[in-house]
Design an enzyme around this catalytic site. Structure first.
Site, mmCIF file in Angstrom:
data_model
loop_
_atom_site.group_PDB
_atom_site.id
_atom_site.type_symbol
_atom_site.label_atom_id
_atom_site.label_comp_id
_atom_site.label_asym_id
_atom_site.label_seq_id
_atom_site.Cartn_x
_atom_site.Cartn_y
_atom_site.Cartn_z
ATOM 1 N N ASP A 107 -20.809 2.812 -24.093
ATOM 2 C CA ASP A 107 -20.360 1.429 -24.228
ATOM 3 C C ASP A 107 -20.486 0.674 -22.914
ATOM 4 O O ASP A 107 -20.746 1.262 -21.857
ATOM 5 C CB ASP A 107 -18.928 1.359 -24.798
ATOM 6 C CG ASP A 107 -17.896 1.976 -23.867
ATOM 7 O OD1 ASP A 107 -17.835 1.577 -22.691
ATOM 8 O OD2 ASP A 107 -17.123 2.843 -24.326
ATOM 9 N N LYS A 108 -20.308 -0.616 -22.977
ATOM 10 C CA LYS A 108 -20.562 -1.494 -21.836
ATOM 11 C C LYS A 108 -19.805 -1.074 -20.586
ATOM 12 O O LYS A 108 -20.340 -1.127 -19.470
ATOM 13 C CB LYS A 108 -20.201 -2.940 -22.208
ATOM 14 C CG LYS A 108 -20.441 -3.952 -21.090
ATOM 15 C CD LYS A 108 -20.035 -5.350 -21.525
ATOM 16 C CE LYS A 108 -20.209 -6.339 -20.374
ATOM 17 N NZ LYS A 108 -19.766 -7.709 -20.751
#
Length: 244
Positions: A107-108
């Site tokens: 994820d980011k």
């Protein structure tokens, strides 16, 4: 020549993984000779014109396969293109004369080891639920951790996608208001580590993937990438074969 299922043709072309190809077909985004198609449809590679979103897929008889390791920095999304114009991991992969795509995701706000390839079968094998390739993370949590929480994480906890499989949890460092864990899992549910920690009342301050199976991130710096060495690729293939 016998016709082949579309998802296999698309994956072997290097456009994306077989699983992603199935998603594209189910979404009605794949056409054969200008006509929409569905799951289960087949085609003749090199003869039938296969397109995704109207863009034809190129096929070559012989294609070099690439297997890339990237140290994903925080702040990048794991996608080929982002509609919100956020920074994508593919922006970091330059100089590769082929369309490579990420295997799995981070994820980011997570960082660490992320694999890329244009080998659709290889990507599909790694992402398949039966694979059980281990993934190890260095996880900084707050505020503290007790024995009950460690036991729960090790034995498996309930998250939105079901109960997680048993995993290995080690305490690497413990300071007031901050604990560094090493967590090794053998599955790949979406945002699994974060959700596991949240389930036992822990806040994840930092998350870094340090290994995938026998592959280790090592000294690769954030934003840097390299091709896998032959012995690394062989070790990963052997790990896949053992888990089948």
């Amino acid at each position: 020549m016998e016709k082949i299922r579309l998802q296999k043709i698309i994956a072997e072309s290097g456009y994306c993984s077989r699983r992603k190809a199935e998603e594209l077909i189910a979404q009605g985004r794949v056409q054969v000779n200008g006509r929409p198609c569905g799951l289960g449809d087949k085609a003749l590679p090199g003869k039938d014109i296969i397109a995704v979103d109207g863009e034809s897929i190129a096929f070559t008889k012989k294609k070099r396969m690439y297997y890339i390791m990237l140290h994903k920095p925080r702040g990048y999304v794991t996608t080929m293109k982002d509609e919100l114009d956020r920074k994508c991991v593919t922006d970091l992969i330059d100089g590769i004369p082929a369309r490579v795509y990420p295997i799995g995701r981070l994820d980011k706000n997570s960082e660490g080891l992320l694999l890329f390839t244009n080998d659709g079968k290889f990507a599909n094998d790694i992402m398949h639920p039966s694979c059980h390739i281990s993934k190890t993370y260095r996880v900084t949590v707050r505020p503290d951790i007790n024995d009950d929480q460690l036991t729960a994480l090790s034995e498996g906890v309930e998250i939105d996608s079901g109960k997680t499989r048993p995993c290995t949890v080690l305490v690497l460092d413990k300071q007031p208001g901050r604990v560094v864990l090493q967590m090794t899992i053998h599955e790949g549910k979406k945002r699994q580590i974060r959700k596991m920690c949240e389930a036992v009342g822990l806040e994840v301050a930092r998350l870094k993937r340090t290994s995938v199976g026998p592959l280790k991130l090592g000294m690769l710096k954030p934003g840097e990438y390299r091709e896998l060495k032959p012995d690394e690729l062989r070790a990963l293939r052997n790990a896949l074969a053992k888990n089948k």
